[in-house]
Design an enzyme around this catalytic site. Structure first.
Site, PDB file in Angstrom:
ATOM      1  N   PRO A 178       0.690  -1.221   0.027  1.00  0.00           N
ATOM      2  CA  PRO A 178       0.061  -0.181  -0.168  1.00  0.00           C
ATOM      3  C   PRO A 178       0.966   1.166   0.170  1.00  0.00           C
ATOM      4  O   PRO A 178       1.502   1.648   0.931  1.00  0.00           O
ATOM      5  CB  PRO A 178      -0.697  -0.187   1.354  1.00  0.00           C
ATOM      6  CG  PRO A 178      -0.026  -1.124   2.225  1.00  0.00           C
ATOM      7  CD  PRO A 178       0.627  -1.772   1.314  1.00  0.00           C
ATOM      8  N   ASP A 219       5.767   2.228   2.107  1.00  0.00           N
ATOM      9  CA  ASP A 219       5.001   0.890   2.109  1.00  0.00           C
ATOM     10  C   ASP A 219       4.393   1.205   3.640  1.00  0.00           C
ATOM     11  O   ASP A 219       5.176   1.126   4.522  1.00  0.00           O
ATOM     12  CB  ASP A 219       5.889  -0.330   2.036  1.00  0.00           C
ATOM     13  CG  ASP A 219       5.091  -1.480   2.265  1.00  0.00           C
ATOM     14  OD1 ASP A 219       3.864  -1.483   2.818  1.00  0.00           O
ATOM     15  OD2 ASP A 219       5.526  -2.460   1.975  1.00  0.00           O
ATOM     16  N   HIS A 220       3.068   1.437   3.604  1.00  0.00           N
ATOM     17  CA  HIS A 220       2.326   1.766   4.718  1.00  0.00           C
ATOM     18  C   HIS A 220       2.194   0.686   5.744  1.00  0.00           C
ATOM     19  O   HIS A 220       1.740   0.434   6.923  1.00  0.00           O
ATOM     20  CB  HIS A 220       0.991   2.334   4.513  1.00  0.00           C
ATOM     21  CG  HIS A 220       0.421   3.290   5.320  1.00  0.00           C
ATOM     22  ND1 HIS A 220       0.851   3.468   6.581  1.00  0.00           N
ATOM     23  CD2 HIS A 220      -0.505   4.522   5.030  1.00  0.00           C
ATOM     24  CE1 HIS A 220       0.168   4.266   7.243  1.00  0.00           C
ATOM     25  NE2 HIS A 220      -0.438   5.189   6.212  1.00  0.00           N
ATOM     26  N   ARG A 221       2.496  -0.595   5.055  1.00  0.00           N
ATOM     27  CA  ARG A 221       2.581  -1.847   6.054  1.00  0.00           C
ATOM     28  C   ARG A 221       3.741  -1.658   7.207  1.00  0.00           C
ATOM     29  O   ARG A 221       3.757  -2.074   7.964  1.00  0.00           O
ATOM     30  CB  ARG A 221       2.782  -3.039   5.455  1.00  0.00           C
ATOM     31  CG  ARG A 221       1.630  -3.520   4.493  1.00  0.00           C
ATOM     32  CD  ARG A 221       1.747  -4.670   3.511  1.00  0.00           C
ATOM     33  NE  ARG A 221       3.120  -4.564   2.576  1.00  0.00           N
ATOM     34  CZ  ARG A 221       3.662  -5.382   2.011  1.00  0.00           C
ATOM     35  NH1 ARG A 221       3.005  -6.708   1.912  1.00  0.00           N
ATOM     36  NH2 ARG A 221       4.779  -5.202   1.260  1.00  0.00           N
ATOM     37  N   VAL A 267       5.742   1.413   7.399  1.00  0.00           N
ATOM     38  CA  VAL A 267       5.894   2.897   7.969  1.00  0.00           C
ATOM     39  C   VAL A 267       4.787   3.626   8.049  1.00  0.00           C
ATOM     40  O   VAL A 267       3.690   3.456   7.166  1.00  0.00           O
ATOM     41  CB  VAL A 267       6.924   3.596   6.657  1.00  0.00           C
ATOM     42  CG1 VAL A 267       7.272   4.773   7.347  1.00  0.00           C
ATOM     43  CG2 VAL A 267       8.134   2.666   6.516  1.00  0.00           C
TER      44      VAL A 267
END
Length: 464
Positions: free
Chosen positions: A258, A434-436, A438
């Site tokens: 994401p 990467d929102h997973r 960070v």
């Protein structure tokens, strides 16, 4: 004794490769580990060393052919040399074994990475003299057509072909513009390939000057080519090599990680002044230190403070893997497409060393000679879209990494400075992460740290 050499797994897990050129022809006598061909994978152009010593009896592919891993590439007559030229167990023995179609390619084929060819300058093909009375023009022509176009040239019938100097097309074009015969130029590198620097050095010694450019040549450079009246209205290009690899990687990244992109515009006047002062230093003039090198140093420093940006998501293990080193990827636009080789342990390099590494990496990538190892293991990447005059963008993360930073163009424009409006050097930074791995806070703080170093390079002295 005839031995077949099958295209091995080149250490990248790729199922196929395209044959770029043969460096030997039927009838050549080759030695163990002599470079016999160049193949292009989805990542780089790779040289194939011979696993046998003997005589080439057959070439099973033509330049431009796409060859599956495990397919027979070349055949040798090893004769008496078979017992005296021990190929490595991982190379010759595995290459001669029958390929089990049901077995994974990496199990059926040897991995060439780790036993490279000897320096090319010392292993050029030794062609047998054609002195038989039955020699004909047709037979010599067949040998010539099977060899790389820049490797040999034929003399009179019955004579041994004369090896031509090895170089790349841009270098040959440059030499032609200067009116220089490449046969007179000495290659200074260990590879035996004549470089542009070799030609320039020869030109400096001999006083060669470029040939005058004609009006037609100027028009040809300035105007785009016009299709002939009978030309097709569309052009179809096979999707393979770097273009396919890039497309697959970007799709995988976009639909797996994401993405979040955040922007920050920063006054980099102090960095511009630092670069100008370094360029004015005679001791540093050859290092070509630019904004990309300064940004690379800033990224390495900021990653030490924000390790979440220097990690990867391990889905199978259910873990977040945090790296304690920085393999810094530098996106490079090449004629074959976009590649992102990385600088190993970039956190250990000084600003000057980073500049040299970036320059070397870019030149190697544009020449299509990036080693496969340099394309793997990256932990964070930078893309410099500013060189194309672009202010910002939303870069896609390189698969397996947590983030990528895009550098926009440095523009001279009015900016608030110390309570007044002044002309300053300004650029926009765009960070995708990467929102997973960070969170928004972590990504923002990392970007601010990078920006602060670029705004005040002296702040780097406060970081560790």
């Amino acid at each position: 004794m005839t031995q077949d050499f099958r295209l091995p797994d080149l250490g990248e897990g790729l199922p196929e490769a395209e044959l770029v050129q043969w460096l030997v022809a039927v009838g050549d006598t080759v030695s163990l580990n002599q470079t016999i061909a160049e193949v292009e994978t989805a990542k780089a152009v790779v040289e194939l060393p011979s696993p046998h010593a003997g005589t080439v009896t057959a070439l099973h592919a033509e330049p431009g052919d796409v060859i599956a891993v495990g397919s027979v590439l070349i055949s040798f007559d090893t004769g008496a040399t078979d017992a005296t030229s021990p190929a490595s167990d991982a190379g010759a023995a595995a290459a001669d074994a029958p390929v089990d179609a049901s077995a994974p390619a990496e199990q059926a084929q040897p991995n060439l990475v780790g036993y490279g060819a000897a320096p090319r300058a010392s292993v050029r093909p030794q062609r047998r003299a054609r002195v038989a009375a039955s020699s004909t023009v047709a037979s010599d022509t067949a040998v010539l057509e099977a060899a790389p176009h820049d490797a040999i040239q034929l003399g009179d019938v019955g004579e041994r072909p004369v090896e031509r100097p090895r170089s790349t097309p841009p270098v040959r074009k440059f030499a032609k513009q200067l009116g220089i015969d490449l046969a007179l130029v000495e290659a200074t590198g260990v590879s035996g390939i004549i470089t542009r620097a070799d030609v320039e050095a020869y030109a400096a010694r001999t006083g060669a000057v470029p040939a005058p450019v004609t009006t037609a040549e100027v028009d040809e450079r300035l105007e785009p080519p016009r299709p002939a009246a009978s030309a097709e209205r569309t052009t179809r290009t096979p999707i393979r090599g770097v273009r396919r690899m890039t497309a697959e990687a970007m799709v995988r990244s976009a639909f797996t990680a994401p993405h979040v992109t955040t922007f920050l515009t920063v006054d980099v006047t102090a960095s511009s002044e630092l670069i100008a002062s370094l360029k004015a230093d005679r001791a540093l003039q050859e290092h070509r230190i630019g904004i990309l090198a300064v940004a690379a140093k800033a990224v390495c420093l900021a990653l030490s403070r924000h390790p979440g940006l220097n990690s990867r998501w391990d889905e199978e293990a259910g873990e977040i893997v945090e790296h304690h080193y920085v393999n810094l990827g530098i996106a490079a636009a090449t004629g074959r497409g976009l590649v992102v080789p990385n600088i190993k342990d970039a956190q250990e390099l000084t600003l000057v060393e980073l500049a040299d590494a970036i320059r070397s990496l870019a030149e190697t990538a544009r020449g299509g000679k990036t080693p496969p190892a340099d394309m793997m293991g990256g932990t964070f990447s930078i893309t410099n879209v500013g060189v194309f005059g672009v202010d910002a963008g939303t870069p896609i993360i390189n698969p397996g990494e947590a983030g990528i930073l895009a550098l926009g163009a440095v523009r001279r424009q009015p900016w608030e400075h110390r309570g007044e409006i002044a002309l300053r050097d300004v650029m926009t930074l765009a960070l995708s992460f990467d929102h997973r791995l960070v969170d928004g806070e972590q990504g923002s703080r990392f970007l601010v740290d990078v920006a602060e170093i670029l705004r005040e390079p002296g702040r780097a002295m406060l970081l560790r």
